[in-house]
Write an enzyme that holds these catalytic residues in place. Structure first.
Site, PDB file in Angstrom:
ATOM      1  N   GLU A  89      -0.865   5.273   6.204  1.00 53.47           N
ATOM      2  CA  GLU A  89      -0.179   4.035   5.796  1.00 53.47           C
ATOM      3  C   GLU A  89       1.295   4.033   6.238  1.00 53.47           C
ATOM      4  O   GLU A  89       2.181   3.597   5.510  1.00 53.47           O
ATOM      5  CB  GLU A  89      -0.334   3.792   4.298  1.00 53.47           C
ATOM      6  CG  GLU A  89      -1.783   3.526   3.920  1.00 53.47           C
ATOM      7  CD  GLU A  89      -1.974   2.882   2.578  1.00 53.47           C
ATOM      8  OE1 GLU A  89      -1.086   2.134   2.134  1.00 53.47           O
ATOM      9  OE2 GLU A  89      -3.032   3.118   1.971  1.00 53.47           O
ATOM     10  N   GLY A 140       0.807  -1.205   0.000  1.00 51.49           N
ATOM     11  CA  GLY A 140       0.000   0.000   0.000  1.00 51.49           C
ATOM     12  C   GLY A 140       0.845   1.262   0.000  1.00 51.49           C
ATOM     13  O   GLY A 140       0.448   2.291  -0.572  1.00 51.49           O
TER      14      GLY A 140
END
Length: 380
Positions: free
Chosen positions: A363, A242
């Protein structure tokens, strides 16, 4: 070293660029002001294949490589980072996570609908006290034989209200710490599952970010991803990929701000000539272009590592760390190049500056990326 893109890569990049300009640019300022989720645009992204790019074709995915994905992410992010984070989460975290680690029954039931945009996904790891420290999960999933009982709260969840399926990370056995964590597929509307208020954010305001509350939510055992205790590894491997998507988003924000500044510098006049002819502005543009190109190489290297089966923890962390810094620096300079107009919404760069900041946070914060990088280089 081969820096040439394939014909397919160029076609995907150009398709994303055209979509961003024709479908995302109109109304992007209004959506930002109203915190309006780009539902119609996201639906079209799904129809064009932008929401399941790397997933297997047998489940409706595009079967594309990571390079194609980051090329599309960059182009979408130049125009609307709120739309691109929806694309990033659905591709990098949800679809890739299920395609890689879910069993066949889970893929058929959930993945096939996520890849086409018929349904939207969300990834639920962060908590009030477990953002960067993923091992400190307070959300619990207690084993009751054929099902689990889920309790807890998740914070800052992208697609929090708009999603249909949620990948939820929870603690099953606290004594085992990270080895006692599991990942579950939870559906919207299940009894006890509540969606909290929408966050009023600095940037990516079109993206809907919510807290999620689980009160005795019954989750069938067949909705657990992988073996018992696999949840932490699932989260870390999924987030590692990600980060490449968020690095591409940061790159796109930087490139979008730079392109606006370059164009503006060629038409805005001061002291009898276009401002690009003044060394103060020309040097800013030179620095912006150079840093963007360096970030692009880091992002592409991380994507290449992933596509070639190399360990991409280090390259992904470096790409996100540097690209997010470049996004922030370039966006600030783009506002400066625009002068007073840069502070005005209609010129777009102030929004890109606000959008840039989150790429240094979600993230994995920049500080977390430095931990990943330093551990990697010190363990060599």
């Amino acid at each position: 070293m081969d820096f040439k893109l394939t014909e397919e890569h160029i076609m995907i990049r150009d398709a994303a660029r055209d979509f961003a300009k024709s479908e995302l640019l109109p109304g992007v300022i209004e959506r930002d002001e109203k915190q309006e989720f780009p539902a119609e645009q996201v639906k079209k992204m799904g129809e064009l294949g932008f929401l399941g790019m790397m997933a297997s074709p047998e489940y409706g995915g595009g079967g594309m490589d990571t390079v194609a994905y980051v090329l599309a992410m960059e182009e979408i992010s130049k125009i609307d980072a709120s739309a691109s984070v929806v694309m990033s989460v659905n591709n990098s975290l949800v679809c890739w996570g299920l395609d890689t680690f879910a069993n066949e029954a889970q893929k058929e039931k959930y993945l096939a609908k996520l890849t086409t945009g018929e349904k939207l996904g969300a990834f639920c790891l962060s908590e009030p006290e477990a953002g960067s420290d993923a091992t400190s999960q307070k959300t619990t999933a207690i084993d009751h034989g054929d099902h689990y009982i889920l309790n807890g709260t998740k914070n800052w969840i992208t697609n929090g209200k708009s999603a249909d399926y949620y990948l939820v990370i929870a603690q099953t056995d606290r004594e085992k710490r990270h080895k006692g964590i599991n990942a579950f597929i939870v559906e919207k509307g299940w009894p006890g599952f509540e969606i909290g208020v929408k966050e009023n954010k600095l940037g990516i305001r079109g993206s809907d970010t919510h807290s999620l509350i689980f009160n005795d939510v019954k989750v069938p055992k067949e909705n657990r991803i992988g073996e018992d205790g696999f949840g932490f590894k699932f989260a870390m491997k999924t987030l590692s990929g990600g980060r490449i998507g968020i690095a591409a988003q940061a790159l796109g924000i930087a490139a979008g701000a730079y392109e606006l500044a370059l164009e503006y510098s060629k038409v805005r006049k001061a002291f009898g000539t276009e401002i690009c002819n003044h060394q103060a502005i020309a040097f800013k543009l030179a620095d912006m272009h150079t840093s963007i190109e360096a970030a692009r190489h880091l992002v592409m290297k991380a994507a290449w590592d992933k596509d070639n089966g190399n360990n991409y923890d280090l390259s992904g962390a470096m790409a996100k760390l540097y690209a997010s810094k470049v996004a922030m620096d370039v966006a600030v300079e783009a506002v400066q190049v625009h002068g007073g107009n840069g502070y005005v919404k209609e010129y777009h760069v102030e929004r890109l500056m606000r959008d840039a900041k989150i790429t240094q946070i979600y993230e994995g914060t920049s500080e977390i990326q430095k931990i990943v990088i330093s551990r990697s280089i010190l363990n060599k």
